[in-house]
Each structure stands twice: as structure tokens, then as C-alpha cells.
Design an enzyme around this catalytic site. Structure first.
Site, mmCIF file in Angstrom:
data_model
loop_
_atom_site.group_PDB
_atom_site.id
_atom_site.type_symbol
_atom_site.label_atom_id
_atom_site.label_comp_id
_atom_site.label_asym_id
_atom_site.label_seq_id
_atom_site.Cartn_x
_atom_site.Cartn_y
_atom_site.Cartn_z
ATOM 1 C CB CYS A 206 -0.949 0.104 1.260
ATOM 2 S SG CYS A 206 -2.120 -1.294 1.224
ATOM 3 C CB CYS A 226 -3.136 2.554 9.369
ATOM 4 S SG CYS A 226 -2.232 2.942 11.031
#
Length: 244
Positions: A206, A226
Site C-alpha cells: 500500500c 491505517c
């Protein structure tokens, strides 16, 4: 819930400390946090692109302050090497590697490909849950977030309350130029991937090269955090998955 020395709630203590420290130098913020909480204080670090500054500052207050490092199993090898380099250079004596629970991986991500279908779910089991477990023994923690990262961080206070704990954001006021100046002044080592165009570094699936801030994280998605710093309703456990 934590209480301060005069009987107030942790939210009240956070408001008072934020008023006192909102314009303070990051080192003074850290000294105040350590003076108040001592061994009940920890630093959470990603050992990412901007992490050296805060780790160096913390080492000047006390190299024994616990540092929590989320080893998600999806990090770049360069990040793992950088973690060892900085810990040794700054004399940090209590860096704790937090890893996802085997049971969580076995039941929710047995093939290590959950990130393809649910980045939030992946972050949840590899970051949020391990950190929640580790923070149980602390009353306050330090983050490396800055307002110039944008998004929800634009209004970031220096001290805040979350889930009954205090969070100190010593670098909230600093610009990228101030960070760079500190790095140059103290000749701090750079994360190896910065030279390859990575401005913010998380897990390899990511994270992409980017010219500024956190734009290289979760590209093409609305996700910007996150889950570690996502607000939760009172009494509700986190269910979503920087430089931290």
C-alpha cells in the site's frame, strides 16, 4: 481511565497540557510528557521516512522510553534494517517489535493477501489489534503526526485524549522545512527508500513513491489513516485498519 494528580479526568488533563504546550518546542513537550507519566509513557514509531527526528528527540529525554514498532509482516526490508540502525545510533534500549497474532492471521489472512480485498481489515489485524494490546500497560503515548500531512491532521492538537489515554504530538506544529533542518543539524540517517522517491513509507502493498506527504499511501482509495488514529465511540473497540 487515567486521572491526573488533582483528580481530573484524562480529557481534562489533555486540555490543560495542550493549552500549556501548544507553542512549545517538541523537546519541551517530550520532557513534560515524561515528567508527568514516566514509565507509563511510550512512543509509537513506524521507523519511516520522517521517524528519525522524533526518535532522536526522545533519546535526549530518556533512551529507555519504550518504543513500540509495528512489524506487520508486510514491511519493506529496508524499514527493518532502518529500525536496527536508528535504535543502535540513538542508544534506544527498549524497542519492542509488535507482530500480529498468529490466530488472527490464520483465521483472517491465511494467504497474506487480505490487503487485496480489504485494506481496512488488513490494517486492523496487523496494526490496530497488536497496538491495542501493547498500549494496555501505558497511560500516554507519543506520535509523530504533523499538521502539514493534511487531511484529518490539519487541526491536530499537541496533546489530546483518546480512549482514556493521552496522546502527545510533539511535532504537530513543525513544517517539513523544520524537520529537514533538524535532520541536517544533527546529521540523522535517512530511510533508504527516501532516495528512491518515497516520501511516506508503510507496508509495501500500500505504499508507492510520491513527491510529497502521504500521497503515496493507499493510492486510488479514500483511505488516509491505517486506523490507529481513527476516533472510536466510547466503549467500542476499533474495527478499522502513517508515518505514525
Amino acid at each position: 481511565m487515567a486521572y491526573d494528580q488533582i483528580g481530573g479526568t484524562s480529557a481534562g488533563l489533555a486540555a490543560r497540557l495542550d493549552a500549556e504546550l501548544r507553542n512549545a518546542h517538541p523537546l519541551d513537550v517530550l520532557k513534560a510528557a515524561y515528567a508527568h507519566f514516566g514509565d507509563r509513557l511510550t512512543l509509537v514509531s513506524s521507523f519511516g521516512a520522517e521517524s528519525a527526528v522524533l526518535l532522536h528527540l526522545v533519546s535526549q529525554v530518556s533512551p529507555a522510553i519504550p518504543v513500540l514498532f509495528l512489524d506487520t509482516g508486510m514491511l519493506f526490508g529496508q524499514t527493518l534494517d532502518y529500525r536496527k540502525t536508528l535504535a543502535a545510533k540513538f542508544g534506544l534500549t527498549d524497542v519492542r517489535d509488535l507482530r500480529p497474532a498468529f490466530a488472527d492471521l490464520a483465521t483472517q489472512d491465511p494467504n497474506s493477501d487480505l490487503w487485496r480485498t480489504s485494506v481496512d481489515g488488513c490494517c486492523h489485524i496487523r496494526k490496530v489489534l497488536p497496538l491495542d494490546r501493547a498500549l494496555g500497560g501505558f497511560e500516554a503515548w507519543i506520535t509523530g503526526r504533523k499538521r502539514f500531512h493534511g487531511g484529518d491532521r490539519l487541526s491536530l492538537p499537541v496533546v489530546e485524549e483518546a480512549d482514556g489515554k493521552l496522546k502527545f504530538n510533539p511535532l504537530a506544529n513543525w513544517s517539513k522545512a523544520e524537520l529537514d533542518a533538524y535532520v541536517a543539524e544533527h546529521d540523522l540517517p535517512s530511510h533508504p527508500l527516501v532516495a528512491q522517491g518515497y516520501a511516506s513509507i508503510g507496508c509495501w502493498p500500500c505504499t508507492k513513491p510520491s513527491e510529497d506527504g502521504r500521497s503515496g499511501r493507499w493510492q486510488g482509495q479514500e483511505k488516509t489513516e491505517c486506523g490507529i488514529h481513527v476516533a472510536r465511540a466510547p466503549g467500542v473497540a476499533s474495527n478499522v485498519g502513517g508515518d505514525i
